[in-house]
Enzyme design. Sequence first.
Site, PDB file in Angstrom:
ATOM      1  CG  HIS A 180      -1.863   1.215   1.156  1.00  0.00           C
ATOM      2  ND1 HIS A 180      -3.012   1.303   0.838  1.00  0.00           N
ATOM      3  CD2 HIS A 180      -1.653   2.365   1.634  1.00  0.00           C
ATOM      4  CE1 HIS A 180      -3.757   2.302   0.846  1.00  0.00           C
ATOM      5  NE2 HIS A 180      -2.828   3.274   1.437  1.00  0.00           N
ATOM      6  CB  CYS A 181       2.248   3.471  -2.526  1.00  0.00           C
ATOM      7  SG  CYS A 181       3.224   4.736  -2.985  1.00  0.00           S
TER       8      CYS A 181
END
Length: 342
Positions: A180-181
């Site tokens: 998850h960025c």
Amino acid sequence: MDFLTLFLIYLCFVLAATALLCLCSGRKESFLARTVKGAGQVLSLVIPAQLQRVTHGALHRLFHTRSCLFVVLHVALQAAVYGEYTWDVCAYCWELQFPLLLLLLPYLLLLGNVGCFLLCSRADPGTITESNHAALVKIYAYDGVLFQKGIACPTCDREKPARSKHCSLCSGCVQRFDHHCVWVNNCIGAFNTKYFLLYLLTLTASAAAVAAVSAAFLVHVVLLSGVMRGTYLDDQGQERAVELLFLIQHLFLTFPRIVFMLGFVTLLTLVLGGYCCFNLYLALTNQTSNEWYKARRYGCSHHLTAQPHQRRVVYKNIYSKGVWMNLKEIFKPPTVLETKKK
């Protein structure tokens, strides 16, 4: 020491501890993790309990819930860099008759980066739903090491397809989950990994372009001024030839904002370049960050399986099909029909 100073020290410590423990999470408790926890317990005796709750609540909201804060920070940093580049570097370089294409290159890369950012942040990473679950389970085979058949996601209450993972920030399982960025406020999965790679490449290239033009301007100024042929008096009053450290100090006093920006974008280019190379390596070997980390978390080369007599087997990446096919899978994720043809 006043209350504000104590609070700032506590906040910095908690931020550093959070980052360190995130790196150590999922592994056996290391000496570093034990040290951080021990120091945190000692510091918690000094800090009021209410302040601790407020700080931990803010950190939880920052790092464990989906938020646009890092996107805003991302935009603010780019605006600051390009604002300085436009008003100072470009203006000076135009007077020095730098090639127009060289001056426009960072803007062209910025346009490409913004486009890739929007695609990456808005695209569906491959969220697994009731309607597509049956099809996505058939895409990848279970390797029996990192991904076991028959294991259900405790949150979604569905069997987890191979290479998938549940993202607590997005509240859903993602096909071919990478990570998850927070900078794009989205998961990186099967359907937006290509945009993320292009986003990283254009971001690194734009930082490098700004650094290159800024450095070229400063070098040009140094050559025109002839300062390298001069001398200066040191603290003891002795005359010395101009050295690199003196030159940097001189440039910083003359162009403080440009030198500071150059240092920042140079460091950014090195960090992004390293991360870019890592992601290219993952793409070429058909791995995800999640799989790469898991392989090392469970011993890198081997893992206990559910086979008879609990034999140790050598872990092998069964998803790699050669460089060309691996890249093709990134830019054209496989479907059930394509899988059946194989």
